[in-house]
Design a protein around this motif. Structure first.
Motif, PDB file in Angstrom:
ATOM      1  N   UNK A  48       0.822  -1.337  -0.143  1.00  0.00           N
ATOM      2  CA  UNK A  48      -0.106  -0.057   0.079  1.00  0.00           C
ATOM      3  C   UNK A  48       0.882   1.265  -0.054  1.00  0.00           C
ATOM      4  N   UNK A  49       2.042   1.365   0.661  1.00  0.00           N
ATOM      5  CA  UNK A  49       2.805   2.274   0.689  1.00  0.00           C
ATOM      6  C   UNK A  49       3.539   2.546  -0.490  1.00  0.00           C
ATOM      7  N   UNK A  50       3.772   1.355  -1.225  1.00  0.00           N
ATOM      8  CA  UNK A  50       4.396   1.592  -2.686  1.00  0.00           C
ATOM      9  C   UNK A  50       3.435   2.078  -3.531  1.00  0.00           C
ATOM     10  N   UNK A  51       2.235   1.746  -3.534  1.00  0.00           N
ATOM     11  CA  UNK A  51       1.135   2.336  -4.599  1.00  0.00           C
ATOM     12  C   UNK A  51       1.252   3.810  -4.296  1.00  0.00           C
ATOM     13  N   UNK A  52       1.197   4.309  -3.000  1.00  0.00           N
ATOM     14  CA  UNK A  52       1.138   5.889  -2.774  1.00  0.00           C
ATOM     15  C   UNK A  52       2.493   6.391  -3.313  1.00  0.00           C
ATOM     16  N   UNK A  53       3.741   5.567  -3.293  1.00  0.00           N
ATOM     17  CA  UNK A  53       5.096   5.932  -3.698  1.00  0.00           C
ATOM     18  C   UNK A  53       4.976   6.261  -5.224  1.00  0.00           C
ATOM     19  N   UNK A  54       4.219   5.370  -6.014  1.00  0.00           N
ATOM     20  CA  UNK A  54       3.975   5.811  -7.351  1.00  0.00           C
ATOM     21  C   UNK A  54       3.471   7.373  -7.851  1.00  0.00           C
ATOM     22  N   UNK A  55       2.771   7.822  -6.891  1.00  0.00           N
ATOM     23  CA  UNK A  55       2.285   9.133  -7.331  1.00  0.00           C
ATOM     24  C   UNK A  55       3.209  10.434  -6.891  1.00  0.00           C
ATOM     25  N   UNK A  56       4.204   9.829  -6.253  1.00  0.00           N
ATOM     26  CA  UNK A  56       5.329  10.928  -6.356  1.00  0.00           C
ATOM     27  C   UNK A  56       6.005  11.259  -7.897  1.00  0.00           C
ATOM     28  N   UNK A  57       6.180  12.598  -7.967  1.00  0.00           N
ATOM     29  CA  UNK A  57       6.626  13.068  -9.305  1.00  0.00           C
ATOM     30  C   UNK A  57       8.232  12.522  -9.696  1.00  0.00           C
ATOM     31  N   UNK A  58       8.918  12.592  -8.436  1.00  0.00           N
ATOM     32  CA  UNK A  58      10.312  11.753  -8.624  1.00  0.00           C
ATOM     33  C   UNK A  58      10.397  10.346  -8.438  1.00  0.00           C
ATOM     34  N   UNK A  59       9.719   9.501  -8.417  1.00  0.00           N
ATOM     35  CA  UNK A  59       9.571   8.233  -7.995  1.00  0.00           C
ATOM     36  C   UNK A  59      10.274   7.370  -9.015  1.00  0.00           C
ATOM     37  N   UNK A  60      11.429   6.633  -8.707  1.00  0.00           N
ATOM     38  CA  UNK A  60      11.631   5.665  -9.647  1.00  0.00           C
ATOM     39  C   UNK A  60      10.826   4.399  -9.812  1.00  0.00           C
ATOM     40  N   UNK A  61      10.112   4.422 -10.880  1.00  0.00           N
ATOM     41  CA  UNK A  61       9.103   3.734 -11.036  1.00  0.00           C
ATOM     42  C   UNK A  61       9.439   2.232 -11.390  1.00  0.00           C
ATOM     43  N   UNK A  62      10.566   1.882 -11.751  1.00  0.00           N
ATOM     44  CA  UNK A  62      11.283   0.733 -12.014  1.00  0.00           C
ATOM     45  C   UNK A  62      11.406  -0.128 -10.612  1.00  0.00           C
ATOM     46  N   UNK A  63      12.064   0.684  -9.592  1.00  0.00           N
ATOM     47  CA  UNK A  63      12.305   0.424  -8.557  1.00  0.00           C
ATOM     48  C   UNK A  63      11.166   0.112  -7.572  1.00  0.00           C
ATOM     49  N   UNK A  64       9.935   0.983  -7.683  1.00  0.00           N
ATOM     50  CA  UNK A  64       8.675   0.616  -6.997  1.00  0.00           C
ATOM     51  C   UNK A  64       8.108  -0.221  -7.587  1.00  0.00           C
ATOM     52  N   UNK A  65       8.132  -0.634  -8.749  1.00  0.00           N
ATOM     53  CA  UNK A  65       7.297  -1.508  -9.315  1.00  0.00           C
ATOM     54  C   UNK A  65       7.833  -2.884  -8.911  1.00  0.00           C
ATOM     55  N   UNK A  66       9.311  -3.083  -8.797  1.00  0.00           N
ATOM     56  CA  UNK A  66       9.964  -4.091  -8.662  1.00  0.00           C
ATOM     57  C   UNK A  66       9.427  -4.524  -7.170  1.00  0.00           C
TER      58      UNK A  66
END
Length: 101
Positions: A48-66
Motif C-alpha cells: 500500500x505504501x508503494x502504491x502511494x509512492x507511485x504518485x510521487x513525481x520523482x519516483x523511480x518507477x522501476x524500483x517501486x514496481x519491482x
C-alpha cells in the motif's frame, strides 16, 4: 485416535508426556501460522505504501514496481504456506483406527 496421537504413542511416551508433546506440536504449528500471517500483513502494508509512492513525481518507477512485485510474491508465498500448514493440521487430526484394541 488422531494420527499425531498414534505417532507419539508409538514412540512409547508416557500418557503425560504424550499430552505435552501433542500440545507442543500444536503450539509450533500455531506459531508458524502466526509468522506467515504477520509476513502477509507486513507485505500488504508495504504494498500500500508503494502504491502511494507511485504518485510521487520523482519516483523511480522501476524500483517501486519491482518492490511491489516482491510484496505480492511474499503475500502469495505466505498464502501457500498457510494452505500447506492447514493440510498438515488435517493430516495430524485425521482419525485412524486404534490397532491396540
Amino acid at each position: 485416535m488422531k494420527k499425531l496421537t498414534a505417532l507419539l504413542h508409538g514412540a512409547k511416551f508416557t500418557d503425560k508426556l504424550l499430552e505435552l508433546k501433542e500440545k507442543e506440536v500444536g503450539r509450533k504449528l500455531e506459531a508458524y501460522k502466526d509468522e506467515q500471517e504477520t509476513e502477509k500483513a507486513e507485505a500488504a502494508i508495504e504494498y500500500e505504501k508503494l502504491l502511494h509512492a507511485l504518485a510521487c513525481p520523482n519516483a523511480d518507477y522501476q524500483e517501486v514496481l519491482s518492490a511491489m512485485v516482491d510484496c505480492k510474491q511474499r503475500i502469495a508465498d505466505a498464502d501457500a504456506t498457510l494452505k500447506v500448514i492447514a493440510e498438515i493440521e488435517e493430516d495430524l487430526n485425521e482419525e485412524i483406527e486404534d490397532s491396540d484394541n
